[in-house]
Design an enzyme around this catalytic site. Structure first.
Site, PDB file in Angstrom:
ATOM      1  N   CYS B 135     -20.090  16.259 -20.042  1.00 48.47           N
ATOM      2  CA  CYS B 135     -20.364  15.883 -18.546  1.00 48.47           C
ATOM      3  C   CYS B 135     -19.872  17.028 -17.777  1.00 48.47           C
ATOM      4  O   CYS B 135     -18.806  17.073 -17.249  1.00 48.47           O
ATOM      5  CB  CYS B 135     -19.784  14.627 -18.404  1.00 48.47           C
ATOM      6  SG  CYS B 135     -19.463  13.945 -16.842  1.00 48.47           S
ATOM      7  N   CYS B 138     -17.909  15.869 -14.533  1.00 48.41           N
ATOM      8  CA  CYS B 138     -16.912  15.320 -15.030  1.00 48.41           C
ATOM      9  C   CYS B 138     -15.735  16.690 -15.127  1.00 48.41           C
ATOM     10  O   CYS B 138     -14.617  16.699 -14.617  1.00 48.41           O
ATOM     11  CB  CYS B 138     -16.242  14.627 -16.249  1.00 48.41           C
ATOM     12  SG  CYS B 138     -17.639  13.235 -16.318  1.00 48.41           S
ATOM     13  N   ASP B 139     -15.952  17.573 -16.005  1.00 40.33           N
ATOM     14  CA  ASP B 139     -15.200  18.534 -16.544  1.00 40.33           C
ATOM     15  C   ASP B 139     -15.230  19.962 -15.816  1.00 40.33           C
ATOM     16  O   ASP B 139     -14.525  20.860 -16.270  1.00 40.33           O
ATOM     17  CB  ASP B 139     -15.296  18.529 -18.044  1.00 40.33           C
ATOM     18  CG  ASP B 139     -14.770  17.453 -18.438  1.00 40.33           C
ATOM     19  OD1 ASP B 139     -14.421  16.382 -17.942  1.00 40.33           O
ATOM     20  OD2 ASP B 139     -15.645  16.942 -19.557  1.00 40.33           O
TER      21      ASP B 139
END
Lengths: 78, 311
Positions: B135, B138-139
């Site tokens: 992701c 997300c990261d």
């Protein structure tokens, strides 16, 4: 019990995790690791993780939005 | 006594939420049970092909859909359905959840979507969250000024690479085929972006690192070496349909594990409908999933009303 969530503003599972904590009436501190490299390092040291969310419940880091683990950790601490 | 509903929707992505809006308007007593409310699209950084919305995040889009479902009075339960059963001769279904609840429904919709496909190479599992990510949304922020790679050649892979250029100093796309198959608009953006370099016709065969990702092994040398140093590896090689629950109840799947679904959302099992990424629909998009959800809700409505449905 101290609860800290390490998150980024764009991370959807962080938002879901916060919703979950809100729903369960848990007070928590939010740390935006995208803006705070020191906090990001602290999170990596604590959990070994370079991904968010990491939720620290009374010193025990829970990796990702893991509802089962969250429920269990919150129950233990109550 | 289990709570009884007319219609239970399993899954809370575009297909499930759209079905919920329609079902509520058909005055069906409806419940949505979703393990991950919002579905996989919440991982999408920017959605630019949902009509009526020029550009918004996948999460924002799903918050809007969720609000629309709520506005129609349908509850969204965050839980996972473990089992579907029905007693012989009796109409309807019993659903048991991981949270220990039992519900009854006259008809159900399987809109359980899909999950990220793993690469399945040594080291991947051990280094997940330690440089290996599924992701970028997300990261990405953990890879400021770092060197990262996206594995995959889909539109999602191209979008992940583009997002990563906002943080990383260099982004590689490692793709097993010659030419990435992103939407042309995104392929053009990739071409123009100076931070992105495509390594084509190449596979990642191993992920290496002690405490965190240090390199990957390629099946073909890049600039003279198969060892390829990296700080981050984002895996975007497609999705696996989440059809096990349906399969266990006798719903027929195709070879890819997708639910074989008629044009109005019927499956081979009476009263079980399907919509979205879990089905054998070819073009997997939020908007097509939403359309399938609407159509399936209509079929369920007719089924519950005792009409003979054709689909």
């Amino acid at each position: 019990m101290a609860v800290t969530i390490y998150s980024t503003p764009t991370c959807p599972y962080c938002k879901l995790a916060k919703e979950f904590l809100d729903k369960n009436k848990v007070n928590y501190k939010n740390v935006d690791v995208s803006k705070d490299p020191k906090a990001a390092q602290e999170m990596i040291d604590k959990s070994g993780q370079m991904g968010v969310p990491v939720i620290d419940i009374g010193g025990k880091p829970i990796i990702g939005f893991d509802q089962k683990a969250l429920k269990a950790a919150l129950k233990d601490k109550k | 006594m289990a709570d009884s509903y007319d219609f239970i929707i399993v899954g809370g992505g575009p297909a499930g939420y759209s079905a919920a809006v329609y079902a509520a308007r058909f005055r069906l007593k409806t419940l949505v049970i979703a393990r991950n409310p919002g579905g996989t699209i919440i991982n999408t950084h920017i959605v630019e092909n949902w009509p009526g919305e020029k550009s918004l995040s996948g999460f924002e889009l799903m918050e809007k859909l969720k609000a629309h479902v709520g506005h129609n009075g349908v509850e969204i339960l965050m839980d996972s359905v473990d089992d579907i059963s029905n007693e012989k001769g009796a109409k309807g279904f019993t659903l048991k959840t991981e949270g220990g609840k039992t519900y009854r429904a006259k008809a159900i919709l399987i809109a359980t979507g899909s999950a990220h496909r793993r690469l399945g190479v040594p080291g991947e599992k051990e280094l997940a969250g330690r440089g290996v990510s599924y992701c970028a949304t997300c990261d990405a922020a953990f890879f400021r000024d770092k060197v990262v790679a996206v594995v995959g050649g889909s539109d999602s892979a191209a979008k992940e690479a583009l997002l990563l250029t906002e943080y990383a100093k260099k982004v590689f796309i490692i793709y097993r085929k010659e030419k990435i198959r992103a939407e042309p608009i995104n392929a053009e953006r990739v071409d123009k972006n100076k931070k992105i370099e495509i390594i084509s016709n190449t596979k990642v065969t191993k992920v290496n690192g002690e405490m965190k990702l240090e390199s990957v092994t390629l099946d073909k040398a890049y600039k003279g070496s198969k060892e390829f140093p990296l700080d981050g590896l984002f895996i975007e090689i497609g999705y696996v349909p989440q059809s096990k629950l349906a399969e266990a109840h006798g719903v027929k799947l195709n070879k890819k594990g997708e639910i074989i679904t008629g044009k109005h959302g019927c499956t081979n099992v009476d009263g079980v409908f399907a919509a979205g990424d879990v089905t054998d629909m070819g073009f997997k998009q939020a908007i097509t999933a939403a359309a399938q959800g609407a159509s399936a809700a209509m079929s369920a409505y007719e089924y519950i009303g005792g009409k003979k449905i054709e689909c």
